[in-house]
Design a protein around this motif. Structure first.
Motif, mmCIF file in Angstrom:
data_model
loop_
_atom_site.group_PDB
_atom_site.id
_atom_site.type_symbol
_atom_site.label_atom_id
_atom_site.label_comp_id
_atom_site.label_asym_id
_atom_site.label_seq_id
_atom_site.Cartn_x
_atom_site.Cartn_y
_atom_site.Cartn_z
ATOM 1 N N VAL A 73 0.875 -1.279 0.128
ATOM 2 C CA VAL A 73 0.124 -0.182 0.102
ATOM 3 C C VAL A 73 0.838 1.403 0.024
ATOM 4 C CG1 VAL A 73 -1.628 1.460 1.365
ATOM 5 C CG2 VAL A 73 -2.006 -1.090 0.993
ATOM 6 N N TYR A 74 1.885 1.180 0.917
ATOM 7 C CA TYR A 74 2.912 2.241 0.860
ATOM 8 C C TYR A 74 3.426 2.666 -0.611
ATOM 9 C CZ TYR A 74 6.778 5.425 1.864
ATOM 10 O OH TYR A 74 7.567 6.328 1.912
ATOM 11 N N LEU A 76 2.079 1.666 -3.555
ATOM 12 C CA LEU A 76 1.200 2.299 -4.374
ATOM 13 C C LEU A 76 0.622 3.770 -4.221
ATOM 14 C CD1 LEU A 76 -1.200 -0.849 -4.317
ATOM 15 C CD2 LEU A 76 0.431 -0.132 -5.955
ATOM 16 N N GLN A 77 1.025 4.049 -2.692
ATOM 17 C CA GLN A 77 0.530 5.550 -2.480
ATOM 18 C C GLN A 77 1.770 6.437 -3.074
ATOM 19 O OE1 GLN A 77 0.566 4.917 1.678
ATOM 20 N NE2 GLN A 77 -1.537 5.829 1.912
ATOM 21 N N GLU A 78 3.093 5.778 -2.863
ATOM 22 C CA GLU A 78 4.125 6.636 -3.665
ATOM 23 C C GLU A 78 3.944 6.647 -5.164
ATOM 24 O OE1 GLU A 78 7.080 7.900 -2.020
ATOM 25 O OE2 GLU A 78 5.599 7.839 -0.482
ATOM 26 N N ILE A 79 3.728 5.624 -5.873
ATOM 27 C CA ILE A 79 3.569 5.477 -7.396
ATOM 28 C C ILE A 79 2.361 6.522 -7.718
ATOM 29 C CG2 ILE A 79 3.072 4.033 -9.320
ATOM 30 C CD1 ILE A 79 4.733 1.811 -7.799
ATOM 31 N N LEU A 80 1.304 6.296 -7.023
ATOM 32 C CA LEU A 80 0.025 6.933 -7.400
ATOM 33 C C LEU A 80 -0.023 8.323 -6.475
ATOM 34 C CD1 LEU A 80 -2.273 3.684 -7.822
ATOM 35 C CD2 LEU A 80 -1.093 5.172 -9.762
ATOM 36 N N SER A 81 0.912 8.716 -5.984
ATOM 37 C CA SER A 81 0.759 10.063 -5.039
ATOM 38 C C SER A 81 -0.065 11.076 -5.728
ATOM 39 C CB SER A 81 2.226 10.396 -4.708
ATOM 40 O OG SER A 81 2.744 11.203 -5.575
ATOM 41 N N GLY A 82 0.059 11.498 -6.792
ATOM 42 C CA GLY A 82 -0.831 12.462 -7.474
ATOM 43 C C GLY A 82 -2.255 12.219 -7.701
ATOM 44 N N VAL A 83 -2.588 11.205 -7.566
ATOM 45 C CA VAL A 83 -4.200 10.779 -7.663
ATOM 46 C C VAL A 83 -4.838 9.916 -6.829
ATOM 47 C CG1 VAL A 83 -3.779 10.950 -10.438
ATOM 48 C CG2 VAL A 83 -3.529 8.818 -9.102
ATOM 49 N N VAL A 84 -4.017 9.714 -5.524
ATOM 50 C CA VAL A 84 -4.781 8.511 -4.598
ATOM 51 C C VAL A 84 -6.157 9.483 -3.886
ATOM 52 C CG1 VAL A 84 -2.679 7.374 -4.065
ATOM 53 C CG2 VAL A 84 -3.167 9.468 -2.713
ATOM 54 N N ASN A 85 -6.118 10.722 -4.031
ATOM 55 C CA ASN A 85 -7.311 11.348 -3.437
ATOM 56 C C ASN A 85 -8.491 11.698 -4.456
ATOM 57 O OD1 ASN A 85 -6.453 11.221 -0.928
ATOM 58 N ND2 ASN A 85 -4.938 12.879 -1.203
#
Length: 117
Positions: A73-74, A76-85
């Motif tokens: 999960v961490y 994925l948060q790094e890779i998709l940081s610009g869109v996770v929200n």
């Protein structure tokens, strides 16, 4: 266990090959769930399935699986940081479901190869 395998590297490469799915989706209309919420939900469901299908796993082995998922999960948060929200689109939702199944398959393989062998 899983995050240090070649299989995990391939799954992350698969994600990066499909990053275009997550571009320009800030205004997506969806069911109100964010990309991160769907990732967490899908991975949770798959890991519950892994643990329930492998009753022979010890408490410590189950904890190892959970720590690995936290690490994933961490990542994925790094890779998709610009869109996770951002709200998840139907296409992203389908991709995340597929991705979570790939992660489950990787866990299944590792469990049967190394933990329960």
């Amino acid at each position: 266990m899983v995050t240090d395998t070649e299989g995990y590297v391939h799954i992350i490469e698969y994600l990066t090959e499909h990053l275009s799915l997550f571009e320009n989706s800030a205004d997506a209309t969806s069911n109100g769930k964010t990309v991160m919420a769907v990732i967490e939900n899908e991975l949770s469901e798959q890991i519950i399935s892994v643990c329930s299908q492998n009753e022979a796993l010890s408490f410590n082995q189950r904890n190892t699986v959970i720590r690995e998922v936290d690490s994933i999960v961490y990542d994925l948060q790094e890779i998709l940081s610009g869109v996770v929200n951002n709200n998840v689109t139907p296409e992203q939702n389908m991709f995340i479901k597929e991705f979570a199944l790939l992660i489950k398959n990787l866990f299944d393989t590792e469990i049967h190869t190394h933990l329960l062998a």
